[in-house]
Design an enzyme around this catalytic site. Sequence first.
Site, PDB file in Angstrom:
ATOM      1  N   LYS A 291      40.068  18.996  35.797  1.00 47.82           N
ATOM      2  CA  LYS A 291      39.390  18.739  34.514  1.00 47.82           C
ATOM      3  C   LYS A 291      40.049  17.556  33.803  1.00 47.82           C
ATOM      4  CE  LYS A 291      36.268  21.651  35.029  1.00 47.82           C
ATOM      5  NZ  LYS A 291      34.914  21.180  35.308  1.00 47.82           N
TER       6      LYS A 291
ATOM      7  N   GLY B 183      50.704  32.787  34.844  1.00 45.19           N
ATOM      8  CA  GLY B 183      49.977  31.579  34.463  1.00 45.19           C
ATOM      9  C   GLY B 183      49.156  31.712  33.192  1.00 45.19           C
ATOM     10  N   ASP B 184      49.029  32.933  32.641  1.00 40.54           N
ATOM     11  CA  ASP B 184      48.238  33.091  31.411  1.00 40.54           C
ATOM     12  C   ASP B 184      48.983  32.492  30.229  1.00 40.54           C
ATOM     13  OD1 ASP B 184      45.811  34.260  31.972  1.00 40.54           O
ATOM     14  OD2 ASP B 184      46.555  36.316  31.822  1.00 40.54           O
TER      15      ASP B 184
ATOM     16  N   SER C 209      37.469  21.671  29.670  1.00 35.02           N
ATOM     17  CA  SER C 209      37.971  23.006  29.343  1.00 35.02           C
ATOM     18  C   SER C 209      39.152  22.903  28.397  1.00 35.02           C
ATOM     19  CB  SER C 209      38.406  23.668  30.648  1.00 35.02           C
ATOM     20  OG  SER C 209      39.180  24.804  30.385  1.00 35.02           O
TER      21      SER C 209
ATOM     22  N   TYR D 212      42.735  23.541  39.622  1.00 34.70           N
ATOM     23  CA  TYR D 212      41.454  23.509  38.903  1.00 34.70           C
ATOM     24  C   TYR D 212      41.608  22.812  37.551  1.00 34.70           C
ATOM     25  CZ  TYR D 212      37.770  25.014  35.754  1.00 34.70           C
ATOM     26  OH  TYR D 212      36.768  25.019  34.802  1.00 34.70           O
TER      27      TYR D 212
ATOM     28  N   ASP E 231      21.779  21.483  42.821  1.00 32.85           N
ATOM     29  CA  ASP E 231      22.807  22.506  43.064  1.00 32.85           C
ATOM     30  C   ASP E 231      22.874  22.754  44.568  1.00 32.85           C
ATOM     31  OD1 ASP E 231      23.859  24.978  40.839  1.00 32.85           O
ATOM     32  OD2 ASP E 231      24.350  25.073  42.966  1.00 32.85           O
TER      33      ASP E 231
ATOM     34  N   ASP F 228      24.242  18.886  48.200  1.00 33.16           N
ATOM     35  CA  ASP F 228      25.660  18.847  47.869  1.00 33.16           C
ATOM     36  C   ASP F 228      25.972  17.503  47.235  1.00 33.16           C
ATOM     37  OD1 ASP F 228      28.468  18.772  47.841  1.00 33.16           O
ATOM     38  OD2 ASP F 228      28.533  20.191  49.512  1.00 33.16           O
TER      39      ASP F 228
HETATM   40  P1  NAD Z   1      29.105  28.160  38.075  1.00 26.66           P
HETATM   41  O1  NAD Z   1      29.900  28.282  39.322  1.00 26.66           O
HETATM   42  O2  NAD Z   1      28.262  29.305  37.661  1.00 26.66           O
HETATM   43  O3  NAD Z   1      28.187  26.853  38.136  1.00 26.66           O
HETATM   44  C1  NAD Z   1      28.538  25.707  38.868  1.00 26.66           C
HETATM   45  C2  NAD Z   1      27.380  25.376  39.791  1.00 26.66           C
HETATM   46  O4  NAD Z   1      27.691  24.186  40.507  1.00 26.66           O
HETATM   47  C3  NAD Z   1      27.095  26.471  40.798  1.00 26.66           C
HETATM   48  O5  NAD Z   1      25.731  26.823  40.764  1.00 26.66           O
HETATM   49  C4  NAD Z   1      27.473  25.834  42.151  1.00 26.66           C
HETATM   50  O6  NAD Z   1      26.660  26.313  43.205  1.00 26.66           O
HETATM   51  C5  NAD Z   1      27.279  24.347  41.852  1.00 26.66           C
HETATM   52  N1  NAD Z   1      28.091  23.442  42.660  1.00 26.66           N
HETATM   53  C6  NAD Z   1      29.433  23.483  42.905  1.00 26.66           C
HETATM   54  N2  NAD Z   1      29.788  22.464  43.694  1.00 26.66           N
HETATM   55  C7  NAD Z   1      28.670  21.733  43.959  1.00 26.66           C
HETATM   56  C8  NAD Z   1      28.399  20.569  44.721  1.00 26.66           C
HETATM   57  N3  NAD Z   1      29.359  19.946  45.412  1.00 26.66           N
HETATM   58  N4  NAD Z   1      27.124  20.112  44.769  1.00 26.66           N
HETATM   59  C9  NAD Z   1      26.125  20.752  44.111  1.00 26.66           C
HETATM   60  N5  NAD Z   1      26.326  21.859  43.372  1.00 26.66           N
HETATM   61  C10 NAD Z   1      27.580  22.347  43.307  1.00 26.66           C
HETATM   62  O7  NAD Z   1      30.140  27.787  36.894  1.00 26.66           O
HETATM   63  P2  NAD Z   1      29.929  27.748  35.312  1.00 26.66           P
HETATM   64  O8  NAD Z   1      30.733  28.842  34.716  1.00 26.66           O
HETATM   65  O9  NAD Z   1      28.502  27.611  34.981  1.00 26.66           O
HETATM   66  O10 NAD Z   1      30.698  26.406  34.984  1.00 26.66           O
HETATM   67  C11 NAD Z   1      30.015  25.166  34.871  1.00 26.66           C
HETATM   68  C12 NAD Z   1      31.017  24.074  34.578  1.00 26.66           C
HETATM   69  O11 NAD Z   1      31.744  24.393  33.392  1.00 26.66           O
HETATM   70  C13 NAD Z   1      32.060  23.876  35.671  1.00 26.66           C
HETATM   71  O12 NAD Z   1      32.340  22.503  35.773  1.00 26.66           O
HETATM   72  C14 NAD Z   1      33.256  24.611  35.132  1.00 26.66           C
HETATM   73  O13 NAD Z   1      34.452  24.094  35.658  1.00 26.66           O
HETATM   74  C15 NAD Z   1      33.138  24.333  33.648  1.00 26.66           C
HETATM   75  N6  NAD Z   1      33.832  25.323  32.806  1.00 26.66           N
HETATM   76  C16 NAD Z   1      33.518  26.655  32.947  1.00 26.66           C
HETATM   77  C17 NAD Z   1      34.193  27.595  32.166  1.00 26.66           C
HETATM   78  C18 NAD Z   1      33.905  29.064  32.316  1.00 26.66           C
HETATM   79  O14 NAD Z   1      34.709  29.875  31.856  1.00 26.66           O
HETATM   80  N7  NAD Z   1      32.779  29.465  32.895  1.00 26.66           N
HETATM   81  C19 NAD Z   1      35.158  27.181  31.250  1.00 26.66           C
HETATM   82  C20 NAD Z   1      35.435  25.813  31.123  1.00 26.66           C
HETATM   83  C21 NAD Z   1      34.755  24.883  31.915  1.00 26.66           C
HETATM   84  N1  UFG Z   2      42.262  39.578  31.329  1.00 25.32           N
HETATM   85  C1  UFG Z   2      42.635  40.904  31.462  1.00 25.32           C
HETATM   86  N2  UFG Z   2      42.112  41.607  32.492  1.00 25.32           N
HETATM   87  C2  UFG Z   2      41.229  41.075  33.396  1.00 25.32           C
HETATM   88  C3  UFG Z   2      40.849  39.722  33.247  1.00 25.32           C
HETATM   89  C4  UFG Z   2      41.397  39.003  32.195  1.00 25.32           C
HETATM   90  O1  UFG Z   2      43.431  41.423  30.676  1.00 25.32           O
HETATM   91  O2  UFG Z   2      40.815  41.771  34.321  1.00 25.32           O
HETATM   92  C5  UFG Z   2      42.806  38.801  30.194  1.00 25.32           C
HETATM   93  C6  UFG Z   2      43.596  37.583  30.632  1.00 25.32           C
HETATM   94  O3  UFG Z   2      44.937  37.931  30.858  1.00 25.32           O
HETATM   95  C7  UFG Z   2      43.401  36.658  29.427  1.00 25.32           C
HETATM   96  C8  UFG Z   2      42.013  37.036  28.889  1.00 25.32           C
HETATM   97  O4  UFG Z   2      41.719  38.311  29.452  1.00 25.32           O
HETATM   98  O5  UFG Z   2      44.353  36.978  28.460  1.00 25.32           O
HETATM   99  C9  UFG Z   2      40.943  36.059  29.297  1.00 25.32           C
HETATM  100  O6  UFG Z   2      41.024  35.870  30.711  1.00 25.32           O
HETATM  101  P1  UFG Z   2      39.894  35.100  31.532  1.00 25.32           P
HETATM  102  O7  UFG Z   2      40.333  35.113  32.956  1.00 25.32           O
HETATM  103  O8  UFG Z   2      38.559  35.671  31.222  1.00 25.32           O
HETATM  104  O9  UFG Z   2      39.918  33.641  30.909  1.00 25.32           O
HETATM  105  P2  UFG Z   2      41.086  32.556  30.842  1.00 25.32           P
HETATM  106  O10 UFG Z   2      41.313  32.267  29.400  1.00 25.32           O
HETATM  107  O11 UFG Z   2      42.248  32.948  31.641  1.00 25.32           O
HETATM  108  O12 UFG Z   2      40.411  31.312  31.588  1.00 25.32           O
HETATM  109  C10 UFG Z   2      39.022  30.966  31.417  1.00 25.32           C
HETATM  110  C11 UFG Z   2      38.480  30.352  32.704  1.00 25.32           C
HETATM  111  C12 UFG Z   2      39.139  29.013  32.946  1.00 25.32           C
HETATM  112  C13 UFG Z   2      38.975  28.121  31.765  1.00 25.32           C
HETATM  113  C14 UFG Z   2      39.487  28.809  30.513  1.00 25.32           C
HETATM  114  C15 UFG Z   2      39.182  27.987  29.299  1.00 25.32           C
HETATM  115  O13 UFG Z   2      38.706  31.218  33.807  1.00 25.32           O
HETATM  116  O14 UFG Z   2      38.503  28.399  34.027  1.00 25.32           O
HETATM  117  O15 UFG Z   2      38.860  30.094  30.367  1.00 25.32           O
HETATM  118  O16 UFG Z   2      37.817  27.668  29.247  1.00 25.32           O
HETATM  119  F1  UFG Z   2      39.682  26.981  31.936  1.00 25.32           F
END
Ligand code: NAD
Ligand code: UFG
Length: 344
Positions: A156, A300-301, A127, A152, A33, A60
Site C-alpha cells: 500500500k 502484529g496488531d 489503508s 501487504y 476482475d 488478470d
Molecule cells: P476483495 O478481495 O473483496 O476485492 C478485491 C478484488 O480484486 C477481488 O474480487 C479479486 O478477485 C480481485 N483481484 C485481485 N487481484 C486481481 C488481479 N490481478 N486482476 C484482477 N482482479 C484481481 O477485497 P476488498 O476488501 O474489496 O478490498 C478492495 C481494496 O481495498 C484492496 O486493494 C484492499 O487492499 C483495499 N483495502 C481493503 C481493506 C479491508 O479491510 N477490506 C482495508 C484497506 C484497504
Molecule cells: N480480532 C479479534 N478476533 C478475531 C479477529 C480480530 O479479537 O478473530 C481483533 C484484532 O485483534 C483487532 C480487531 O479485532 O484488534 C480488528 O481486527 P481485523 O483483523 O478485523 O482488522 P485489522 O485492524 O487488524 O486490519 C484490517 C485489515 C487490513 C487493513 C486494516 C486497516 O485486515 O488489511 O484493517 O484498514 F490494513
Amino acid sequence: MKAKILVTGGVGYIGSHTAVELQKAGYEVVILDNLSNSNAEVLDGIKNITGIRPAFEKMDMQDKNALRQLFEKHPGIKGVINFAASKAVGESVKKPLLYYRNNLVTMLNLLDLMPEYGVTALVFSSSCTVYGQPDRLPVDETAPIKLALSPYGNTKRICEEIIADTIYAGAPFKSVLLRYFNPIGAHPTAEIGELPLGVPQNLLPYITQTAIGIRPQLSVFGDDYETPDGSCIRDYINVVDLAKAHVKAIEYILENKGEKAVEAFNLGTGRGVSVLELIHTFEEATKVKLNYKIVNRREGDIPQIWANPEKANKILGWKAEVPLPDTLLSAWKWQLHLREKGIM
Ligand code: NAD
Ligand code: UFG
C-alpha cells in the site's frame, strides 16, 4: 449518463458496493476482475439493487495486453478506481512475492496505460495501515508514514509512492489516495456483502459466523492493552459510506475541484471502538448472544487507531453516516442471506 469509470476488482467486497453507488450517481461502470477472491454472482446482486448490470471483463490485471484490450473494447474510460489487489495480511507474510507481484504489477500496468487511453482520474484503495501505530490520535493525513508491519501493508505504501512519483514526473492524470480504516457491514438489501474464503481473519465476519454457528467460538485477541477495556481499538466504517466516498473522490478529480495532483484522505468515522464494545453492540443490535473468550494478543496488531476524517469531510464533502448498530445489523442480515442461499 456521466463519465465511464473502470472499477478494477469490482466484483470484490468494497468494489461491488462502489459500483452500486457509482451507478446510482449516474456513472457508467465497467468492472474487471480475475475472480481470485470473488464470485461472478455478485454482478446479479449489483443488478438487483440498481437495475443495471455493469459491463464485466474477467481478466488478470497482471496481464498488460489484456488490460490494453479492455481499454480498446471500452473506449472513453475517464476514471479508474483501483481495488484489485491481494489483501490478506497473514498470507502476505508467508507469500511476500505473490503480494508484491500482484499488488505492484497490476498498478504499474494501469499507470502505464492510463495516459495512452486518456484516463485522467485514478482513485487508489490504500489503508490506515500506512500510519502503523500513530504517535497522536485521532490520526490525520499529516502523520508520518511508518515502516509496514507486513508485505501487504508495504504494497500500500509503495503503491502510494509509485502513483505520486509518476504524477510528479508529469503523467497527465490526478489521483486520490483513500486510506480506509476498518470497512465492515453489507448493503442494506443484503444483495451484496463480504464473502471471506475459508476462516475469516477479520473481526466482523468472524463474529457473524460465530453467531450463526459456523464457528464455535470467537477469540478476542488480548484484553491487556492500554485501552479503557483492555481490548484493541479500531475505527469501523460502514462499507456503503465508504463506497460513497469513492464517488466523491472521482468527482473531485474529474470536476477539477482540487489543486493538488495527488492527495490522500482518511476514510473513517472519527470514533474508536474496542473489540469488546463491538461485540456488545452486535449482541444488542441483533439480540444474538456471542460465545467468545479472551486469548493472547495477535502478533502484529497495533493497540489502537482511529481517524481524524475532517479533511474528507471538508474537502470531499463526505461524512460517515450509518450508525454502528445499523452497520452490524446489515452484516448479520447478510450472514442470514448466505445461510438462506446455502452458501455458508
Ligand atoms: P476483495 O478481495 O473483496 O476485492 C478485491 C478484488 O480484486 C477481488 O474480487 C479479486 O478477485 C480481485 N483481484 C485481485 N487481484 C486481481 C488481479 N490481478 N486482476 C484482477 N482482479 C484481481 O477485497 P476488498 O476488501 O474489496 O478490498 C478492495 C481494496 O481495498 C484492496 O486493494 C484492499 O487492499 C483495499 N483495502 C481493503 C481493506 C479491508 O479491510 N477490506 C482495508 C484497506 C484497504
Ligand atoms: N480480532 C479479534 N478476533 C478475531 C479477529 C480480530 O479479537 O478473530 C481483533 C484484532 O485483534 C483487532 C480487531 O479485532 O484488534 C480488528 O481486527 P481485523 O483483523 O478485523 O482488522 P485489522 O485492524 O487488524 O486490519 C484490517 C485489515 C487490513 C487493513 C486494516 C486497516 O485486515 O488489511 O484493517 O484498514 F490494513
